[in-house]
Design a protein around this motif. Structure first.
Motif, PDB file in Angstrom:
ATOM      1  N   LEU A  88       0.550   1.817  -4.411  1.00 20.64           N
ATOM      2  CA  LEU A  88      -0.870   2.124  -4.437  1.00 20.64           C
ATOM      3  C   LEU A  88      -1.336   2.596  -5.815  1.00 20.64           C
ATOM      4  CD1 LEU A  88      -3.438   2.147  -2.794  1.00 20.64           C
ATOM      5  CD2 LEU A  88      -2.880   4.476  -2.040  1.00 20.64           C
ATOM      6  N   PHE A 105      -7.167  -4.862  -0.309  1.00 19.20           N
ATOM      7  CA  PHE A 105      -6.963  -3.428  -0.488  1.00 19.20           C
ATOM      8  C   PHE A 105      -8.226  -2.711  -0.960  1.00 19.20           C
ATOM      9  CE2 PHE A 105      -3.082  -5.769  -1.278  1.00 19.20           C
ATOM     10  CZ  PHE A 105      -2.237  -5.204  -0.336  1.00 19.20           C
ATOM     11  N   ARG A 146      -4.233   0.817  -7.940  1.00 15.94           N
ATOM     12  CA  ARG A 146      -5.444   1.543  -8.375  1.00 15.94           C
ATOM     13  C   ARG A 146      -5.670   1.360  -9.872  1.00 15.94           C
ATOM     14  NH1 ARG A 146      -4.490   6.650  -4.500  1.00 15.94           N
ATOM     15  NH2 ARG A 146      -5.893   5.976  -2.835  1.00 15.94           N
ATOM     16  N   HIS A 168     -10.654  -1.342   0.456  1.00 14.94           N
ATOM     17  CA  HIS A 168     -10.937  -0.080   1.156  1.00 14.94           C
ATOM     18  C   HIS A 168     -10.099   1.085   0.607  1.00 14.94           C
ATOM     19  CE1 HIS A 168      -7.420  -1.681   3.211  1.00 14.94           C
ATOM     20  NE2 HIS A 168      -7.200  -0.480   3.714  1.00 14.94           N
ATOM     21  N   LEU A 169      -8.994   0.793  -0.026  1.00 15.95           N
ATOM     22  CA  LEU A 169      -8.142   1.829  -0.616  1.00 15.95           C
ATOM     23  C   LEU A 169      -8.416   2.031  -2.105  1.00 15.95           C
ATOM     24  CD1 LEU A 169      -4.720   0.732   0.930  1.00 15.95           C
ATOM     25  CD2 LEU A 169      -6.146   2.637   1.666  1.00 15.95           C
ATOM     26  N   ALA A 202       0.826  -1.207   0.000  1.00 15.88           N
ATOM     27  CA  ALA A 202       0.000   0.000   0.000  1.00 15.88           C
ATOM     28  C   ALA A 202       0.863   1.261   0.000  1.00 15.88           C
ATOM     29  CB  ALA A 202      -0.947  -0.008   1.195  1.00 15.88           C
TER      30      ALA A 202
END
Length: 170
Positions: free
Chosen positions: A140, A163, A144, A165-166, A136
């Protein structure tokens, strides 16, 4: 299975192999004299491969943790340095490419069940338990992009669920 070498090296190698067999982890001879390759099972990271180099006086351990981060280098390396303060017998290290390893050393005379259990536990915690946090911090943006691509194509996001939630807009 034992590596060739002096008495202390052969004895420590035999203790290492016996320990690995007893606890059910993979252990095989490596490519260098006195080297054993131990495979520790993980939860966040599928496995951690540890090179154990048994020498007359000292035995060193080295395991790959994660590749050089794509982003957020300062926070990523700061997190590793802070984690180093809590590690016993090993430390995070970075190779010339920026890839992260854990390294440690112990006296060859201490290669026994108690010390191996402790040091492999610390290696696994440093590699496996910290893995998602390090991902993360350093990857990240890539995650994404991967999430968006998978969602847009209706592909599975199962390997990124930790991940969500991110990554998810939900």
């Amino acid at each position: 299975m034992t590596a060739s070498g002096g008495g202390a090296v052969a004895e420590a190698g035999a203790r290492l192999a016996a320990y690995a067999a007893e606890v059910g982890i993979g252990c095989e001879l490596g490519g260098r004299p006195g080297e054993y390759v131990v495979t520790l099972p993980g939860e966040k990271k599928l496995r951690t491969v540890v090179s154990v180099l048994v020498r007359e006086r000292t035995t060193s351990l080295s395991a790959f943790v994660i590749r050089n981060p794509d982003e957020n280098h300062e926070a990523f390396y700061r997190a590793l340095l802070r984690k180093n303060l809590r590690l016993q017998g090993i430390a995070y290290a970075v190779d010339p490419d920026g890839d992260v390893y854990v390294r440690g050393e112990l006296p060859t005379s201490a290669v026994d069940e108690e010390h191996l259990d402790r040091v492999f536990g610390v290696v696994l915690a440093a590699s496996d338990a910290a893995f998602n946090e390090l991902l993360a911090l350093g990857f990240l943006g890539s995650m994404r992009r991967e999430w968006a691509w998978r969602v847009s194509r209706g592909e599975s996001t199962a390997n990124l669920e930790a991940f969500r939630h991110l990554l998810s807009d939900d």
